[in-house]
Write a protein that holds these residues in place. Structure first.
Motif, PDB file in Angstrom:
ATOM      1  N   PHE A   1      31.045  49.114  26.707  1.00  0.00           N
ATOM      2  CA  PHE A   1      30.832  47.807  26.085  1.00  0.00           C
ATOM      3  C   PHE A   1      31.551  47.761  24.746  1.00  0.00           C
ATOM      4  O   PHE A   1      31.611  48.762  24.031  1.00  0.00           O
ATOM      5  N   PHE A   2      32.107  46.600  24.402  1.00  0.00           N
ATOM      6  CA  PHE A   2      32.747  46.416  23.103  1.00  0.00           C
ATOM      7  C   PHE A   2      32.121  45.217  22.402  1.00  0.00           C
ATOM      8  O   PHE A   2      31.624  44.289  23.048  1.00  0.00           O
TER       9      PHE A   2
ATOM     10  N   GLU B   1      31.239  43.872  28.719  1.00  0.00           N
ATOM     11  CA  GLU B   1      31.050  45.161  29.383  1.00  0.00           C
ATOM     12  C   GLU B   1      31.840  45.186  30.682  1.00  0.00           C
ATOM     13  O   GLU B   1      31.866  44.206  31.432  1.00  0.00           O
ATOM     14  N   LEU B   2      32.481  46.309  30.957  1.00  0.00           N
ATOM     15  CA  LEU B   2      33.143  46.535  32.232  1.00  0.00           C
ATOM     16  C   LEU B   2      32.540  47.787  32.844  1.00  0.00           C
ATOM     17  O   LEU B   2      32.490  48.839  32.196  1.00  0.00           O
TER      18      LEU B   2
ATOM     19  N   HIS C   1      30.124  41.947  32.236  1.00  0.00           N
ATOM     20  CA  HIS C   1      29.019  41.284  31.550  1.00  0.00           C
ATOM     21  C   HIS C   1      29.513  40.837  30.186  1.00  0.00           C
ATOM     22  O   HIS C   1      30.015  41.641  29.402  1.00  0.00           O
ATOM     23  N   SER C   2      29.402  39.554  29.905  1.00  0.00           N
ATOM     24  CA  SER C   2      29.799  39.013  28.605  1.00  0.00           C
ATOM     25  C   SER C   2      28.562  38.501  27.878  1.00  0.00           C
ATOM     26  O   SER C   2      27.691  37.865  28.486  1.00  0.00           O
TER      27      SER C   2
ATOM     28  N   GLU D   1      32.645  50.100  19.990  1.00  0.00           N
ATOM     29  CA  GLU D   1      32.693  50.478  21.399  1.00  0.00           C
ATOM     30  C   GLU D   1      31.622  51.512  21.689  1.00  0.00           C
ATOM     31  O   GLU D   1      31.294  52.342  20.836  1.00  0.00           O
ATOM     32  N   ARG D   2      31.070  51.446  22.909  1.00  0.00           N
ATOM     33  CA  ARG D   2      30.091  52.451  23.323  1.00  0.00           C
ATOM     34  C   ARG D   2      30.228  52.712  24.818  1.00  0.00           C
ATOM     35  O   ARG D   2      30.222  51.779  25.615  1.00  0.00           O
ATOM     36  N   LEU D   3      30.382  53.984  25.181  1.00  0.00           N
ATOM     37  CA  LEU D   3      30.348  54.385  26.583  1.00  0.00           C
ATOM     38  C   LEU D   3      28.882  54.472  26.985  1.00  0.00           C
ATOM     39  O   LEU D   3      28.165  55.368  26.545  1.00  0.00           O
ATOM     40  N   GLU D   4      28.421  53.537  27.807  1.00  0.00           N
ATOM     41  CA  GLU D   4      26.991  53.414  28.079  1.00  0.00           C
ATOM     42  C   GLU D   4      26.562  54.139  29.346  1.00  0.00           C
ATOM     43  O   GLU D   4      25.500  54.740  29.388  1.00  0.00           O
TER      44      GLU D   4
END
Length: 247
Positions: free
Chosen positions: A98-99, A80-81, A55-56, A136-139
């Motif tokens: 996500f970054f 997002e990956l 997701h961009s 950065e966030r680990l979602e």
């Protein structure tokens, strides 16, 4: 992030690592409520049947005020990956990160005439105004189980209900960590959940429920434009931050 939150996140990571270890030892058996068991011949085959997502998001916004009031503009870019694994039995694992990078911006961390930026900073992290590059966030980091009439998920996830919602109006939405259970009983649908941590919109850290309330600016005095002591009148500052008791 407190010790209990770290422990729960570490447990989710352990379950993910354990799954890879089992996959390396033998074929994985997948059982669906209405289907015969299937086997993955290798980790590669398991990943082939998993779901990947990218997701961009590119978001530009600007605020132009009258007179000497501050004007601001910013352009943020992020991506997002994510991965939802193919099921192993009734279970599967989800994870995503996500970054965010600032592409161009006015200096959002500077005060102008005693006022700080309120809107554009929401593209990044409102709790660390000087950090706008490489956020950065680990979602997502959860394990979920699905049966014919039941569904359960444990870990970090994005919840969308009439009470809890994403508030997805900037680069990243609000994300929760907790346990969610759903069950169908005839024409009725039941849902229950326990939430113990939140990463609010426009932040990258995780907070307890009490810490997550009151992170955003809520306005100034309606006539002078200055912040002032807590009082019951229009334009008063929020009294929630550090004054809320919750697990």
């Amino acid at each position: 992030m407190n010790a209990s939150t770290l422990w729960r996140s570490g447990m989710a990571a352990f379950l993910f690592t354990r799954t890879f270890w089992v996959a390396g030892q033998e074929s994985l058996v997948v059982t669906h409520p209405s289907e015969e068991s299937a086997k993955y011949e290798s980790i590669h085959a398991w990943f082939e049947q998993s779901t990947w997502r990218f997701h961009s998001r590119s978001y530009g916004m600007a605020t132009w005020n009258q007179g000497s009031l501050r004007d601001d503009a910013t352009w943020a870019q992020g991506g997002e990956l994510g991965l939802i694994t193919a099921p192993i039995g009734h279970w599967r694992i989800g994870l995503s990160g996500f970054f965010i990078f600032e592409m161009a911006s006015t200096p959002l961390d500077m005060e102008v005439d005693g006022m700080r930026n309120r809107y554009e900073i929401g593209q990044y992290d409102v709790t660390h105004r000087g950090q706008t590059v490489g956020l950065e966030r680990l979602e997502d980091l959860h394990i979920e189980g699905t049966w014919k009439s039941q569904w359960v998920r444990f870990g970090r996830q994005t919840i969308e209900t009439p009470f809890l919602n994403k508030q997805d109006g900037r680069m990243r939405p609000t994300t929760e960590e907790g346990f969610v259970y759903r069950r169908d009983l005839g024409p009725w649908k039941f849902e229950g959940m326990a939430i113990w941590a939140v990463s609010p919109r426009s932040t990258v850290e995780w907070y307890s429920l009490s810490e997550s309330v009151g992170l955003y600016g809520t306005g100034l005095h309606p006539t002078t434009g200055n912040t002032h002591e807590i009082s019951i009148e229009s334009g008063s500052k929020s009294i929630y931050m550090m004054h809320v008791d919750s697990p």
